[in-house]
Design an enzyme around this catalytic site. Structure first.
Site, PDB file in Angstrom:
ATOM      1  N   GLU A 127      34.826  57.277  28.796  1.00  0.00           N
ATOM      2  CA  GLU A 127      34.906  57.966  29.882  1.00  0.00           C
ATOM      3  C   GLU A 127      34.833  59.347  29.587  1.00  0.00           C
ATOM      4  O   GLU A 127      35.668  60.222  30.178  1.00  0.00           O
ATOM      5  CB  GLU A 127      36.123  57.796  30.908  1.00  0.00           C
TER       6      GLU A 127
ATOM      7  N   LYS B  13      27.760  47.449  35.905  1.00  0.00           N
ATOM      8  CA  LYS B  13      29.015  47.885  35.373  1.00  0.00           C
ATOM      9  C   LYS B  13      28.791  48.201  33.788  1.00  0.00           C
ATOM     10  O   LYS B  13      28.901  49.145  33.261  1.00  0.00           O
ATOM     11  CB  LYS B  13      30.140  47.046  35.397  1.00  0.00           C
TER      12      LYS B  13
ATOM     13  N   HIS C 212      44.399  46.277  46.140  1.00  0.00           N
ATOM     14  CA  HIS C 212      43.678  47.276  45.777  1.00  0.00           C
ATOM     15  C   HIS C 212      42.282  47.330  46.326  1.00  0.00           C
ATOM     16  O   HIS C 212      41.697  48.180  46.647  1.00  0.00           O
ATOM     17  CB  HIS C 212      43.300  46.875  44.242  1.00  0.00           C
TER      18      HIS C 212
ATOM     19  N   ARG D  22      30.939  57.371  33.580  1.00  0.00           N
ATOM     20  CA  ARG D  22      31.963  56.324  33.955  1.00  0.00           C
ATOM     21  C   ARG D  22      32.660  56.771  35.059  1.00  0.00           C
ATOM     22  O   ARG D  22      33.025  55.541  35.736  1.00  0.00           O
ATOM     23  CB  ARG D  22      32.679  55.760  32.573  1.00  0.00           C
TER      24      ARG D  22
ATOM     25  N   GLU E 215      34.631  45.664  45.368  1.00  0.00           N
ATOM     26  CA  GLU E 215      33.984  46.305  44.097  1.00  0.00           C
ATOM     27  C   GLU E 215      32.485  45.988  44.237  1.00  0.00           C
ATOM     28  O   GLU E 215      31.711  46.984  43.462  1.00  0.00           O
ATOM     29  CB  GLU E 215      34.682  45.837  43.142  1.00  0.00           C
TER      30      GLU E 215
ATOM     31  N   HIS F 105      43.441  54.633  45.383  1.00  0.00           N
ATOM     32  CA  HIS F 105      44.904  54.758  44.757  1.00  0.00           C
ATOM     33  C   HIS F 105      46.073  55.242  45.298  1.00  0.00           C
ATOM     34  O   HIS F 105      47.160  54.921  45.324  1.00  0.00           O
ATOM     35  CB  HIS F 105      44.480  55.452  43.223  1.00  0.00           C
TER      36      HIS F 105
ATOM     37  N   ARG G  73      45.013  44.853  14.253  1.00  0.00           N
ATOM     38  CA  ARG G  73      43.888  46.023  14.857  1.00  0.00           C
ATOM     39  C   ARG G  73      42.751  45.202  15.674  1.00  0.00           C
ATOM     40  O   ARG G  73      41.990  45.768  15.495  1.00  0.00           O
ATOM     41  CB  ARG G  73      43.517  46.721  13.644  1.00  0.00           C
TER      42      ARG G  73
HETATM   43  N1  LIG Z   1      40.395  46.518  32.926  1.00  0.00           N
HETATM   44  C1  LIG Z   1      39.745  46.934  34.119  1.00  0.00           C
HETATM   45  O1  LIG Z   1      38.519  47.331  33.894  1.00  0.00           O
HETATM   46  C2  LIG Z   1      40.038  46.546  35.505  1.00  0.00           C
HETATM   47  C3  LIG Z   1      39.370  46.719  36.558  1.00  0.00           C
HETATM   48  C4  LIG Z   1      39.743  46.380  37.702  1.00  0.00           C
HETATM   49  C5  LIG Z   1      40.979  45.667  38.007  1.00  0.00           C
HETATM   50  N2  LIG Z   1      41.662  45.603  36.881  1.00  0.00           N
HETATM   51  C6  LIG Z   1      43.161  45.156  37.019  1.00  0.00           C
HETATM   52  O2  LIG Z   1      43.059  43.736  37.627  1.00  0.00           O
HETATM   53  C7  LIG Z   1      44.030  43.515  38.392  1.00  0.00           C
HETATM   54  C8  LIG Z   1      43.721  42.544  39.793  1.00  0.00           C
HETATM   55  O3  LIG Z   1      43.105  41.712  39.421  1.00  0.00           O
HETATM   56  P1  LIG Z   1      42.876  40.450  40.305  1.00  0.00           P
HETATM   57  O4  LIG Z   1      42.437  40.989  41.685  1.00  0.00           O
HETATM   58  O5  LIG Z   1      41.948  39.245  39.728  1.00  0.00           O
HETATM   59  O6  LIG Z   1      44.202  40.110  40.636  1.00  0.00           O
HETATM   60  P2  LIG Z   1      45.342  38.701  39.958  1.00  0.00           P
HETATM   61  O7  LIG Z   1      45.208  38.365  38.586  1.00  0.00           O
HETATM   62  O8  LIG Z   1      46.752  39.084  40.301  1.00  0.00           O
HETATM   63  O9  LIG Z   1      44.889  37.565  40.699  1.00  0.00           O
HETATM   64  C9  LIG Z   1      44.908  37.483  42.186  1.00  0.00           C
HETATM   65  C10 LIG Z   1      45.347  36.085  42.581  1.00  0.00           C
HETATM   66  O10 LIG Z   1      44.451  35.019  42.490  1.00  0.00           O
HETATM   67  C11 LIG Z   1      44.878  33.917  42.018  1.00  0.00           C
HETATM   68  N3  LIG Z   1      43.944  33.322  41.099  1.00  0.00           N
HETATM   69  C12 LIG Z   1      43.466  33.614  40.015  1.00  0.00           C
HETATM   70  N4  LIG Z   1      42.355  32.857  39.840  1.00  0.00           N
HETATM   71  C13 LIG Z   1      42.207  31.875  40.809  1.00  0.00           C
HETATM   72  C14 LIG Z   1      41.221  30.810  41.057  1.00  0.00           C
HETATM   73  N5  LIG Z   1      40.508  30.584  40.371  1.00  0.00           N
HETATM   74  N6  LIG Z   1      41.858  30.164  42.119  1.00  0.00           N
HETATM   75  C15 LIG Z   1      42.785  30.298  42.973  1.00  0.00           C
HETATM   76  N7  LIG Z   1      43.570  31.529  42.906  1.00  0.00           N
HETATM   77  C16 LIG Z   1      43.213  32.127  41.453  1.00  0.00           C
HETATM   78  C17 LIG Z   1      46.018  34.468  40.884  1.00  0.00           C
HETATM   79  O11 LIG Z   1      47.167  33.499  40.556  1.00  0.00           O
HETATM   80  C18 LIG Z   1      46.591  35.645  41.698  1.00  0.00           C
HETATM   81  O12 LIG Z   1      47.515  35.242  42.852  1.00  0.00           O
HETATM   82  C19 LIG Z   1      44.966  44.614  38.529  1.00  0.00           C
HETATM   83  O13 LIG Z   1      46.011  44.720  37.680  1.00  0.00           O
HETATM   84  C20 LIG Z   1      43.858  45.698  38.054  1.00  0.00           C
HETATM   85  O14 LIG Z   1      44.901  46.750  37.594  1.00  0.00           O
HETATM   86  C21 LIG Z   1      41.470  45.947  35.588  1.00  0.00           C
END
Ligand SMILES: NC(=O)c1ccc[n+]([C@@H]2O[C@H](COP(=O)([O-])OP(=O)(O)OC[C@H]3O[C@@H](n4cnc5c(N)ncnc54)[C@H](O)[C@@H]3O)[C@@H](O)[C@H]2O)c1
Length: 348
Positions: free
Chosen positions: A219, A209, A247, A224, A167, A235, A103
């Site tokens: 939310e 944020k 995205h 939010r 963002e 989307h 949990r």
């Molecule tokens: N929980 C939330 O509030 C929230 C908000 C926004 C997005 N998200 C989620 O986040 C995801 C997208 O995140 P993202 O854009 O970070 O994508 P990702 O995690 O796929 O990373 C993008 C790419 O960057 C590479 N990478 C990561 N760190 C690196 C570094 N320091 N140097 C070089 N390469 C690096 C990774 O290997 C990957 O290929 C989606 O699944 C989305 O749904 C969640």
């Protein structure tokens, strides 16, 4: 280093932002487990090291359960720490595992992408994809600490960096006029990743944020939803392209379309759309469908839009910019939304 905390409902979330700040984790008492992608090696000393596949394929329930299994077999308990180190995908799947293990054990988010730093690491949402639907299973679970080490950004490809900027620009447009002005004046140093300037941009985004989340964690209070600006249409674009459009680029066009709808419906002051277009273009982000260089099926996009979580019967609740740095929520009749979106997405 910037070090502060914010109270979100019943938990205090500690945030550290700066260069080489990972050392802050050495002083934690208790076992430490770290989850990271194979491609990301770390010097951080941990009792348990879990490598996962990153990207959307790693955001799977089987990966979440493997993390839980490894914690169990290594004798972790609720007082121990699970460190999620990676992009948003790694943070999402690890956060979910942390929330369900006994949990909930202490979660520490260490984002390594700009998107992770300004968005995914903050706010307590996590999730895994399930049966072709993104983020279908997940929980709200606040991290105990968020450590944003800017040195990770040194290796981030420019296109990933730009997508994270989408963002940041979102916060500026609907929540933070000061950030808008700062982004307008500091484009070169931001894109060159000047540390002081980046620290300020990331700090402002995290604060924006966290403020929203502290007002409306689950939310349920209509606050939010502001974080969803550009996301209803964004989307839809992602879905219409079979998730080929990344995205950040999809929400960039989404913000343009939604600002246009806000202006046409009389909610946004004159000039807002130009200000939106100007900043997105400055950062090399797309402002129209043809700049996405991908096939987007408009009918499929619209269908997916009408299944959006923000839909309420015949209307969709949307956050509209009123002037830069301000917003209001508006219930838009679905017919109106569809016809404006068609215009913007280029359908008939
Ligand atoms: N929980 C939330 O509030 C929230 C908000 C926004 C997005 N998200 C989620 O986040 C995801 C997208 O995140 P993202 O854009 O970070 O994508 P990702 O995690 O796929 O990373 C993008 C790419 O960057 C590479 N990478 C990561 N760190 C690196 C570094 N320091 N140097 C070089 N390469 C690096 C990774 O290997 C990957 O290929 C989606 O699944 C989305 O749904 C969640």
């Amino acid at each position: 280093m910037i070090d502060f905390s914010e109270k979100i409902c019943c938990s205090e979330v500690r945030v550290k932002i700066g260069r080489e700040v990972l050392g802050e984790l050495d002083s934690l008492q208790g076992k430490k487990g770290i989850v990271h992608p194979r491609t990301l090696r770390t010097q951080l000393k941990a009792d348990l090291d879990i490598e996962i596949e990153d990207g959307e394929r790693g955001k799977d329930i089987s990966v979440a359960m493997r993390i839980v299994d490894e914690l169990l077999s290594s004798g972790f308990t609720r007082g121990d720490y699970l460190i999620a180190m990676g992009g948003g995908t790694v943070l999402d799947v690890t956060g979910f595992s942390a929330s369900i293990f006994m949990r909930g054990l202490n979660l520490i988010n260490v984002p390594t992408t700009l998107l992770g730093m300004v968005d995914a690491a903050i706010g307590g949402k996590n999730g895994v994809n399930y049966r072709l639907a993104k983020n279908m299973i997940g929980t709200f679970y606040q991290p105990f600490m968020i450590v944003e080490d800017l040195s990770f950004l040194d290796t981030l490809p420019v296109e990933e960096f730009r997508r994270g900027m989408a963002e940041v620009i979102k916060y500026a447009l609907v929540l933070d006029k000061e950030l808008y002005d700062f982004l307008s004046l500091n484009h070169d140093s931001i894109m060159k990743r000047n540390q002081d300037v980046l620290e300020k941009v990331i700090y402002s985004s995290v604060k924006d944020k966290l403020f929203v989340v502290s007002e409306d964690e689950r939310e349920t209070k209509g606050v939010r939803i502001v974080l969803n600006f550009g996301h209803t249409i964004g989307h839809a674009i992602e879905a219409g392209s079979d998730f080929k459009v990344p995205h950040g680029l999809a929400i960039s066009v989404g913000m343009v379309c939604e600002a246009k709808i806000a202006e046409e419906m009389g909610y946004a002051e004159e000039g807002v759309v130009e200000d939106v277009l100007w900043l997105l273009q400055l950062y090399g982000l797309p402002i129209s469908m043809d700049q996405l260089n991908a096939k987007v099926e408009v009918e499929r996009a619209l269908k997916s839009m009408l299944m959006d979580k923000k839909r309420r019967g015949e209307e969709t609740l949307m956050p509209f910019p009123t002037r830069i740095g301000n917003w209001r929520s508006v219930s838009v009749p679905n017919d109106t939304l569809v016809s404006f979106s068609k215009q913007c997405l280029g359908g008939n």
